[in-house]
Scaffold this motif. Structure first.
Motif, PDB file in Angstrom:
ATOM      1  N   ALA A  82       0.839  -1.215   0.000  1.00 17.34           N
ATOM      2  CA  ALA A  82       0.000   0.000   0.000  1.00 17.34           C
ATOM      3  C   ALA A  82       0.867   1.256   0.000  1.00 17.34           C
ATOM      4  O   ALA A  82       0.645   2.186  -0.784  1.00 17.34           O
ATOM      5  CB  ALA A  82      -0.934  -0.005   1.208  1.00 17.34           C
ATOM      6  N   ALA A  83       1.874   1.283   0.854  1.00 12.99           N
ATOM      7  CA  ALA A  83       2.742   2.466   0.952  1.00 12.99           C
ATOM      8  C   ALA A  83       3.551   2.666  -0.328  1.00 12.99           C
ATOM      9  O   ALA A  83       3.774   3.803  -0.756  1.00 12.99           O
ATOM     10  CB  ALA A  83       3.668   2.346   2.163  1.00 12.99           C
ATOM     11  N   ALA A  84       3.972   1.571  -0.932  1.00 13.07           N
ATOM     12  CA  ALA A  84       4.811   1.649  -2.132  1.00 13.07           C
ATOM     13  C   ALA A  84       4.084   2.271  -3.319  1.00 13.07           C
ATOM     14  O   ALA A  84       4.723   2.708  -4.272  1.00 13.07           O
ATOM     15  CB  ALA A  84       5.331   0.262  -2.500  1.00 13.07           C
ATOM     16  N   GLN A  85       2.763   2.332  -3.279  1.00 12.19           N
ATOM     17  CA  GLN A  85       1.988   2.913  -4.378  1.00 12.19           C
ATOM     18  C   GLN A  85       1.867   4.437  -4.294  1.00 12.19           C
ATOM     19  O   GLN A  85       1.409   5.075  -5.238  1.00 12.19           O
ATOM     20  CB  GLN A  85       0.578   2.299  -4.396  1.00 12.19           C
ATOM     21  CG  GLN A  85       0.590   0.803  -4.634  1.00 12.19           C
ATOM     22  CD  GLN A  85       1.320   0.409  -5.909  1.00 12.19           C
ATOM     23  OE1 GLN A  85       1.079   0.979  -6.962  1.00 12.19           O
ATOM     24  NE2 GLN A  85       2.236  -0.553  -5.809  1.00 12.19           N
ATOM     25  N   VAL A  86       2.281   5.020  -3.182  1.00 10.82           N
ATOM     26  CA  VAL A  86       2.184   6.474  -3.000  1.00 10.82           C
ATOM     27  C   VAL A  86       3.145   7.154  -3.977  1.00 10.82           C
ATOM     28  O   VAL A  86       4.310   6.770  -4.068  1.00 10.82           O
ATOM     29  CB  VAL A  86       2.503   6.874  -1.544  1.00 10.82           C
ATOM     30  CG1 VAL A  86       2.629   8.382  -1.389  1.00 10.82           C
ATOM     31  CG2 VAL A  86       1.430   6.315  -0.607  1.00 10.82           C
ATOM     32  N   VAL A  87       2.640   8.144  -4.693  1.00  6.94           N
ATOM     33  CA  VAL A  87       3.477   8.835  -5.674  1.00  6.94           C
ATOM     34  C   VAL A  87       4.124  10.074  -5.063  1.00  6.94           C
ATOM     35  O   VAL A  87       3.619  10.658  -4.102  1.00  6.94           O
ATOM     36  CB  VAL A  87       2.678   9.238  -6.938  1.00  6.94           C
ATOM     37  CG1 VAL A  87       2.164   8.007  -7.664  1.00  6.94           C
ATOM     38  CG2 VAL A  87       1.564  10.187  -6.604  1.00  6.94           C
ATOM     39  N   ASP A  88       5.235  10.445  -5.639  1.00  5.18           N
ATOM     40  CA  ASP A  88       5.928  11.664  -5.235  1.00  5.18           C
ATOM     41  C   ASP A  88       5.092  12.853  -5.719  1.00  5.18           C
ATOM     42  O   ASP A  88       4.762  12.913  -6.904  1.00  5.18           O
ATOM     43  CB  ASP A  88       7.322  11.691  -5.859  1.00  5.18           C
ATOM     44  CG  ASP A  88       8.077  12.946  -5.475  1.00  5.18           C
ATOM     45  OD1 ASP A  88       8.683  12.946  -4.400  1.00  5.18           O
ATOM     46  OD2 ASP A  88       8.040  13.918  -6.260  1.00  5.18           O
ATOM     47  N   ALA A 141       8.080  18.219   0.460  1.00  5.80           N
ATOM     48  CA  ALA A 141       7.066  17.223   0.078  1.00  5.80           C
ATOM     49  C   ALA A 141       6.851  16.154   1.145  1.00  5.80           C
ATOM     50  O   ALA A 141       5.886  15.394   1.065  1.00  5.80           O
ATOM     51  CB  ALA A 141       7.473  16.563  -1.233  1.00  5.80           C
ATOM     52  N   MET A 142       7.722  16.093   2.149  1.00  2.75           N
ATOM     53  CA  MET A 142       7.637  14.979   3.108  1.00  2.75           C
ATOM     54  C   MET A 142       6.346  14.958   3.906  1.00  2.75           C
ATOM     55  O   MET A 142       5.815  13.876   4.182  1.00  2.75           O
ATOM     56  CB  MET A 142       8.853  14.994   4.042  1.00  2.75           C
ATOM     57  CG  MET A 142      10.137  14.645   3.328  1.00  2.75           C
ATOM     58  SD  MET A 142      10.064  13.126   2.330  1.00  2.75           S
ATOM     59  CE  MET A 142      10.008  11.886   3.600  1.00  2.75           C
ATOM     60  N   ASN A 143       5.820  16.102   4.290  1.00  9.99           N
ATOM     61  CA  ASN A 143       4.552  16.107   5.034  1.00  9.99           C
ATOM     62  C   ASN A 143       3.425  15.550   4.172  1.00  9.99           C
ATOM     63  O   ASN A 143       2.588  14.785   4.649  1.00  9.99           O
ATOM     64  CB  ASN A 143       4.208  17.512   5.529  1.00  9.99           C
ATOM     65  CG  ASN A 143       5.106  17.954   6.667  1.00  9.99           C
ATOM     66  OD1 ASN A 143       5.716  17.132   7.345  1.00  9.99           O
ATOM     67  ND2 ASN A 143       5.200  19.258   6.860  1.00  9.99           N
ATOM     68  N   LEU A 171       1.277  12.044   4.822  1.00  8.49           N
ATOM     69  CA  LEU A 171      -0.193  12.039   4.824  1.00  8.49           C
ATOM     70  C   LEU A 171      -0.733  11.048   3.796  1.00  8.49           C
ATOM     71  O   LEU A 171      -1.660  10.278   4.082  1.00  8.49           O
ATOM     72  CB  LEU A 171      -0.719  13.449   4.539  1.00  8.49           C
ATOM     73  CG  LEU A 171      -2.234  13.585   4.492  1.00  8.49           C
ATOM     74  CD1 LEU A 171      -2.860  13.206   5.832  1.00  8.49           C
ATOM     75  CD2 LEU A 171      -2.623  14.998   4.098  1.00  8.49           C
ATOM     76  N   GLU A 172      -0.142  11.022   2.613  1.00 10.32           N
ATOM     77  CA  GLU A 172      -0.591  10.090   1.574  1.00 10.32           C
ATOM     78  C   GLU A 172      -0.350   8.635   1.986  1.00 10.32           C
ATOM     79  O   GLU A 172      -1.148   7.751   1.655  1.00 10.32           O
ATOM     80  CB  GLU A 172       0.095  10.397   0.237  1.00 10.32           C
ATOM     81  CG  GLU A 172      -0.345  11.700  -0.395  1.00 10.32           C
ATOM     82  CD  GLU A 172      -1.812  11.691  -0.828  1.00 10.32           C
ATOM     83  OE1 GLU A 172      -2.340  10.626  -1.176  1.00 10.32           O
ATOM     84  OE2 GLU A 172      -2.424  12.775  -0.807  1.00 10.32           O
ATOM     85  N   GLU A 190      -4.703   3.332   5.454  1.00 10.49           N
ATOM     86  CA  GLU A 190      -6.074   3.259   5.960  1.00 10.49           C
ATOM     87  C   GLU A 190      -7.022   2.689   4.906  1.00 10.49           C
ATOM     88  O   GLU A 190      -7.910   1.907   5.238  1.00 10.49           O
ATOM     89  CB  GLU A 190      -6.515   4.628   6.467  1.00 10.49           C
ATOM     90  CG  GLU A 190      -5.788   4.993   7.760  1.00 10.49           C
ATOM     91  CD  GLU A 190      -6.099   6.373   8.281  1.00 10.49           C
ATOM     92  OE1 GLU A 190      -6.939   7.069   7.693  1.00 10.49           O
ATOM     93  OE2 GLU A 190      -5.479   6.755   9.296  1.00 10.49           O
ATOM     94  N   ARG A 191      -6.804   3.041   3.632  1.00  9.45           N
ATOM     95  CA  ARG A 191      -7.626   2.449   2.555  1.00  9.45           C
ATOM     96  C   ARG A 191      -7.382   0.938   2.454  1.00  9.45           C
ATOM     97  O   ARG A 191      -8.255   0.183   2.058  1.00  9.45           O
ATOM     98  CB  ARG A 191      -7.316   3.115   1.215  1.00  9.45           C
ATOM     99  CG  ARG A 191      -7.980   4.465   1.027  1.00  9.45           C
ATOM    100  CD  ARG A 191      -7.876   4.948  -0.419  1.00  9.45           C
ATOM    101  NE  ARG A 191      -6.514   5.153  -0.848  1.00  9.45           N
ATOM    102  CZ  ARG A 191      -5.840   6.316  -0.723  1.00  9.45           C
ATOM    103  NH1 ARG A 191      -6.438   7.372  -0.223  1.00  9.45           N
ATOM    104  NH2 ARG A 191      -4.603   6.408  -1.127  1.00  9.45           N
TER     105      ARG A 191
END
Length: 167
Positions: free
Chosen positions: A18-24, A61-63, A67-68, A74-75
């Motif tokens: 799930a975390a690995a799908q977060v984009v920059d 961008a870290m904040n 959050l993402e 959570e999703r």
């Protein structure tokens, strides 16, 4: 909400995916896994803890990334995750995946060289144009659209482009 009881290994795997799908947020074709910003996922007492390392200590961008990650977890049914920023060891472009480098090039940003060198330290490096592949390029500015990038121009196709600087 997780409906089945998962062991820590499965929970960790689900959290990592799930975390690995977060984009920059600055380069939306890259995920935080492509960049090497996603460092670790641990499970402690049934709670997920994600470690991330900024590309540099003042990265704005870290904040948003944290959050993402929380939202992605959570999703995926992983409530109340802990997002931990790790500053040591410092992030390096060596942590960027080959897939991430290819995505950068396709997006029009020259990827960083595979590893730092003395030539890069003294600005003597050769950067290939991501548009036409020519090595006939020149540095215009040490800073591009973000602090992580420098602005270059191709003398062959005359297109300006960002180069993701080696760190």
């Amino acid at each position: 909400m997780v409906t089945a009881v998962l062991n820590d290994t499965d929970l960790r795997r689900r959290a990592w995916e799930a975390a690995a799908q977060v984009v920059d947020p600055e380069i939306p074709v890259l995920t935080i896994a492509d960049l090497g910003v996603l460092r670790d996922v641990e499970v402690r007492d049934g709670r997920v803890e994600v470690a991330i390392t900024p590309t540099y200590s003042g990265c704005p961008a870290m904040n948003m990334i944290a959050l993402e990650i929380e939202l992605a977890l959570e999703r995926a049914g992983l409530a109340r995750p802990i997002i931990r920023t790790v500053l040591s060891p410092a992030w390096t472009t060596d942590w960027m995946s080959e897939d991430g480098r290819n995505k950068l090039r396709a997006y029009g940003i020259a990827p960083p060289h595979a590893s730092n060198s003395r030539r890069a330290l003294f600005g003597e490096q050769q950067v290939a144009c991501p548009q036409c592949g020519s090595g006939n390029t020149e540095l215009l500015s040490e800073f591009g659209s973000t602090s992580c990038k420098a602005l270059w121009r191709c003398k062959a196709c005359r297109e300006p482009f960002d180069y993701f600087k080696c760190h």
